[in-house]
Design an enzyme around this catalytic site. Structure first.
Site, mmCIF file in Angstrom:
data_model
loop_
_atom_site.group_PDB
_atom_site.id
_atom_site.type_symbol
_atom_site.label_atom_id
_atom_site.label_comp_id
_atom_site.label_asym_id
_atom_site.label_seq_id
_atom_site.Cartn_x
_atom_site.Cartn_y
_atom_site.Cartn_z
ATOM 1 N N SER A 2 38.186 43.862 47.008
ATOM 2 C CA SER A 2 38.259 42.430 46.724
ATOM 3 C C SER A 2 36.882 41.794 46.661
ATOM 4 O O SER A 2 36.750 40.647 46.229
ATOM 5 C CB SER A 2 39.085 41.725 47.805
ATOM 6 O OG SER A 2 38.462 41.890 49.076
ATOM 7 N N GLU A 31 44.465 41.705 39.666
ATOM 8 C CA GLU A 31 43.270 41.548 38.850
ATOM 9 C C GLU A 31 42.841 42.928 38.337
ATOM 10 O O GLU A 31 42.561 43.822 39.141
ATOM 11 C CB GLU A 31 42.143 40.909 39.663
ATOM 12 C CG GLU A 31 42.429 39.471 40.062
ATOM 13 C CD GLU A 31 41.343 38.869 40.935
ATOM 14 O OE1 GLU A 31 41.056 37.671 40.790
ATOM 15 O OE2 GLU A 31 40.771 39.601 41.782
ATOM 16 N N ASN A 84 38.672 34.871 43.981
ATOM 17 C CA ASN A 84 37.702 34.598 45.038
ATOM 18 C C ASN A 84 36.451 33.885 44.528
ATOM 19 O O ASN A 84 35.684 33.339 45.322
ATOM 20 C CB ASN A 84 37.305 35.895 45.742
ATOM 21 C CG ASN A 84 38.358 36.329 46.747
ATOM 22 O OD1 ASN A 84 39.092 35.508 47.285
ATOM 23 N ND2 ASN A 84 38.449 37.617 46.979
#
Length: 513
Positions: free
Chosen positions: A123, A156, A194
């Site tokens: 991530s 993603e 993010n």
């Protein structure tokens, strides 16, 4: 191009919560699944936990019993990396450490077939960097699932600098076939969610640091006016202040300490104090059996004005005209000047525009709402120079519309408006730099973090110049680059008007003539 055939094996490396979740998704999509972990007992336990969850799904009627039993028989643990040789896709979900991941993928490359895809669930780390030592980096990419993977739809699909387009497309099609919603993005810091989500936290923390409002009030305004499911103080307490701040700091560092992503000093102090949120019993709020959560500031009842004058086009707040009339407030209108609502005491009620009340004789600002009819709370801001009568009339007006009112400090851009403007700006910049499409960013923000609208959807609703003008004003009052509108956002205003750019109508103040 089609997805990876269901007859092919999918392997997951890492038997933690995320690894188990990804394994469950692939399993219920019809694949044979292998789980590998450096600790063989953890791998076996991971298989058992996935099997138990599938069994419970059948018991609750969410899967037919025969299908569940068949799926349970298709998952197993692998005792050695060599056991993954037949996998068509290997997804890694191990510790977030570059060296550990690079070592793992170098070993996997020696094992799997030449046509197998290798994917990381990172991530925060660079997909490009993780692939740097591979002999065949073209088949390497990121597949960032969100936790819990079986429940959250977003994935993603991240292409590194060396990722082959065919590999990315195969991964995209596979994730889609698994019943997930994939979005394509380039290997940029924070990927989509993010990266774009930073202002949701940062602007709330900034308003708090500027003494504009307390956490409970800011959270309530973003929920009840902005339409967000949770406020940022409440959400970061749930995530963990240390985790949320680490992501913010990582994105900031990765963008060479851009002021757009500057971390919050207040959050840093919270982390340093050990108040990490729910997991420690205290964060922005206290937790525990005897904890009393603070209430948002709510203004006392005031008398609503009997009549007002709407001056100019209220733009994003135009719905207020009908609401005022429905509430029994007489509304006169004039097209010249504005936009603002003229109150009986000669004060003005103005939609947040990045300026401050102290700059004007007698002005109360009101915040942006996702839907003024549906909003249950509205924030107002005023300076010490604002007359008591004007503030009271403004409070009474919104109370007459059935809203609770929170009065905050004289903060430029207020709460919802500055947050939404920054989300729009970061999105425009990300699209212009090829990080992702506007459509994929909107999808990611709605599904990944449950936003009421994607940033580009907000932009289309509010008007092409709204965010630019608000940020331009904010940048003048809070210099340093954080609020400087991006070139991409600047250009969008002209593109929407069909201008060639040589005779544009935006003046040097950022306003439209």
């Amino acid at each position: 191009m089609t997805a990876i055939e269901r007859s092919r094996t999918v392997a997951v490396v890492g038997a933690g919560t995320m690894g188990q979740g990804i394994a469950q998704v692939a399993l219920l999509a019809g694949h044979r699944v292998l789980i590998y972990d450096i600790d063989a007992d953890l791998a076996a336990d991971g298989v058992g936990m996935v099997q138990d969850r599938v069994d419970r799904m059948a018991a609750k009627g969410r899967l037919d019993r025969a299908g569940a039993e068949e799926a349970i028989g298709r998952i197993a643990s692998a005792g050695d990396l060599a056991d993954l040789a037949g996998a068509a896709l290997v997804i890694e979900a191990v510790v977030e450490n570059v060296t550990v991941k690079q070592t793992l993928f170098a070993a996997l490359e020696e094992v799997v077939a030449p046509d197998a895809l290798l994917a990381t669930n990172t991530s925060s780390l660079s997909v490009t960097e993780l692939a740097a030592g591979l002999a065949h980096p073209g088949r390497f990419l990121g597949l960032h699932f969100f936790n819990p993977a079986p429940l959250l739809p977003l994935v993603e699909v991240v292409s590194g600098f060396a990722t082959d387009q065919a590999a990315a497309e195969l991964a995209y099609r596979t994730v889609l076939a698994w019943g997930k919603t994939p979005v394509r993005c380039a290997d940029t810091p924070g990927f989509i969610v993010n990266r774009i989500a930073r202002p949701f936290y940062a602007e709330a923390f900034a308003v708090y640091e500027e003494q504009g409002a307390d956490p409970a009030t800011i959270d309530a305004v973003l929920r009840e006016s902005g339409g967000f499911k949770m406020g940022p103080f409440q959400l970061t307490d749930l995530i963990g202040q240390d985790v949320n701040e680490a992501v913010t700091r990582s994105v900031w560092e990765s963008f060479y300490r851009s002021p757009k992503f500057t971390p919050s000093l207040a959050q840093r102090r919270l982390v340093q104090s050990g108040r990490l949120g729910r997991k420690t019993g205290h964060g922005w709020y206290p937790y525990g059996p005897d904890a009393e959560l603070p209430l948002p500031h709510t203004a006392a009842p005031e008398q609503a004005p009997a009549k007002v004058t709407v001056v100019g086009d209220l733009g994003p707040a135009a719905a207020l005209v009908d609401l005022l009339q429905e509430a029994g407030i007489a509304v006169a209108a004039t097209e010249q000047g504005g936009p603002y609502i003229q109150l009986p005491g000669e004060g003005q009620l103005v939609l947040a525009d990045g300026k401050t009340s102290v700059e004007f004789a007698d002005v109360v600002y009101f915040d942006l709402a996702l839907d003024y009819r549906g909003a249950t709370r509205i924030a107002l801001s005023a300076s010490e120079d604002t007359s008591e009568r004007t503030l009271a009339e403004a409070i009474g007006l919104f109370q007459k519309l059935g809203k609770q009112v929170s009065v905050i400090g004289d903060v430029p851009g207020m709460i919802v408006a500055r947050t939404v403007a920054m989300l729009i700006d970061l999105t425009a910049d990300a699209v212009a730099r090829g990080a992702a499409s506007a459509e994929d960013i909107d999808t990611a923000m709605r599904l990944g973090v449950n936003y009421p609208l994607g940033p580009s959807e907000w932009h289309g609703r509010l008007g092409q110049d709204w965010a630019y003008d608000l940020l331009h004003h904010l940048d003048e009052r809070v210099p340093g680059g954080r609020y400087a509108p991006s070139l991409a956002l600047f250009k969008l205003g002209y593109e929407a008007d069909g201008d060639e750019g040589d005779e544009g109508d935006r003046d040097d103040t950022g306003e439209n003539e």
